[in-house]
Scaffold this active site. Structure first.
Site, PDB file in Angstrom:
ATOM      1  N   TYR A 198      49.304  49.990  77.497  1.00 16.74           N
ATOM      2  CA  TYR A 198      50.144  50.146  76.302  1.00 16.74           C
ATOM      3  C   TYR A 198      49.340  50.732  75.129  1.00 16.74           C
ATOM      4  CZ  TYR A 198      52.988  48.985  72.267  1.00 16.74           C
ATOM      5  OH  TYR A 198      53.697  49.069  71.091  1.00 16.74           O
ATOM      6  N   TYR A 208      63.645  52.325  64.883  1.00 17.09           N
ATOM      7  CA  TYR A 208      63.425  50.927  64.474  1.00 17.09           C
ATOM      8  C   TYR A 208      64.730  50.319  63.954  1.00 17.09           C
ATOM      9  CZ  TYR A 208      58.594  52.621  64.667  1.00 17.09           C
ATOM     10  OH  TYR A 208      57.416  53.192  65.065  1.00 17.09           O
ATOM     11  N   VAL A 242      54.668  54.951  64.370  1.00 17.52           N
ATOM     12  CA  VAL A 242      53.990  54.647  63.102  1.00 17.52           C
ATOM     13  C   VAL A 242      52.855  55.629  62.783  1.00 17.52           C
ATOM     14  CG1 VAL A 242      54.574  52.191  62.985  1.00 17.52           C
ATOM     15  CG2 VAL A 242      52.501  52.908  64.173  1.00 17.52           C
TER      16      VAL A 242
HETATM   17  N1  GLU Z   1      50.803  50.951  68.855  1.00 13.35           N
HETATM   18  C1  GLU Z   1      51.712  50.506  67.850  1.00 13.35           C
HETATM   19  C2  GLU Z   1      51.907  49.012  67.951  1.00 13.35           C
HETATM   20  O1  GLU Z   1      52.080  48.522  69.013  1.00 13.35           O
HETATM   21  C3  GLU Z   1      52.990  51.248  68.015  1.00 13.35           C
HETATM   22  C4  GLU Z   1      53.980  50.848  66.979  1.00 13.35           C
HETATM   23  C5  GLU Z   1      54.926  51.927  66.599  1.00 13.35           C
HETATM   24  O2  GLU Z   1      54.656  53.115  66.565  1.00 13.35           O
HETATM   25  O3  GLU Z   1      56.032  51.495  66.246  1.00 13.35           O
HETATM   26  O4  GLU Z   1      51.886  48.286  66.998  1.00 13.35           O
END
Ligand code: GLU
Length: 305
Positions: free
Chosen positions: A189, A241, A259
């Protein structure tokens, strides 16, 4: 078209003053908040660019649609949705709360972190290295960019500070939602989130989805049209989101943000759009990118609704 894009980029660059770059992953804090760029690729093989479209950034949450395509192809719909739901949450992307309050304990959808971590655990391969490599080869193919790779500094920064994701993953393991080694799943991940791309790379993926899972240049079918449709539907219901409802009304294009400041959008049968603007609004979406795609959708009448 390019003069339209240039005008809209410069107009929406103003918005970047009202947002902030993400700093909870320390390495993301290096980004220049004033940057804003776009690449549009249409099915007639035309490419239009404007602003800071060449800037590289990490794909972050946009990778959730990549891992979902692979998990669905590997396991089939039934197995995947046995573990992860299909409903929007209305909660922030990194929310933990519903894992315990919703029964049976399964993440509500694959676009929130909890759901995406489960999806990463469902990619087939003999070990985490092979699993991640399959994902990397897949994204290279659908973006048409063979040199895509992990930004090692961002990856290590995420791995070091990803305690919230770690907490969710261990909780889900205790509930039997995640099987196997939690740290290995998290490693896939964190790596997938740290893949470095530019606007054209993600525009290509948007075009591939717009083409129902077929590469525009070679006409090669990579995933089934049905899976491409599932992905675009999630992009509409949970891709931006807990701002996805508003985005559907104001923009009306299937899109997924991250993000790192990226927005990947797919206008069915017409175009793929890649946007970069690391200054984020309160919901975690690129503030300039949102304004830019909203204006573009209005000007070109791109809403699918
Ligand atoms: N790697 C980020 C996390 O898991 C991704 C979050 C995102 O882009 O929303 O917090």
């Amino acid at each position: 078209m390019e003069s339209l894009l240039n005008r809209l980029v410069e107009k929406n660059r103003e918005l970047t003053h009202k947002g902030n770059v993400a700093t909870y992953i320390p390495m993301l804090g290096r980004a220049n908040p004033r940057e804003l760029g776009i690449c549009v690729l249409d099915i007639g093989d035309n490419k239009y660019v404007a602003g800071d479209y060449k800037q590289k950034f990490t794909i972050q949450s946009i990778s959730k649609i990549i891992s979902l395509m692979i998990a669905l192809s590997d396991n089939g719909e039934e197995k995947v949705f046995n573990k992860v739901g299909m409903e929007p949450t209305g909660d922030p992307f990194n929310s933990i709360i519903k894992l315990e309050t919703v029964y049976p304990s399964k993440p509500l959808n694959p676009m929130i972190n909890a759901g995406a971590i489960v999806i990463s655990s469902m990619i087939k391969g003999k070990d985490s290295n092979e699993k991640f490599h399959r994902l990397l080869e897949f994204i290279r193919e659908i973006s048409g960019n063979n040199s895509l790779n992990v930004d090692n500094e961002v990856y290590l920064s995420e791995k070091k500070t990803g305690d919230r994701n770690r907490a969710m993953a261990y909780f889900m393991k205790s509930q039997g939602v995640i099987e196997g080694d939690v740290e290995e799943v998290l490693d896939i991940y964190f790596k997938q989130c740290s893949i470095k791309v530019d606007c054209e790379d993600i525009a290509n993926i948007g075009l591939f989805l717009a083409n129902e899972g077929m590469l525009n240049k070679s006409n090669k079918q990579i995933i089934s049209p049905h899976i491409a449709r599932i992905i675009k539907t999630f992009m509409v219901t949970c891709g931006m989101y807990d701002e996805s409802g508003e985005f559907a009304i104001k923009v009306g294009i299937p899109a997924k943000s991250g993000v790192g400041g990226g927005i990947l959008a797919s206008v069915p049968y017409r175009m793929g759009i890649g946007i970069y603007g690391p200054s984020l609004n309160k919901k975690g979406n690129s503030i300039g990118g949102y304004g830019l795609i909203k204006d573009l959708s209005t000007e070109l009448d791109l809403s699918i609704f």
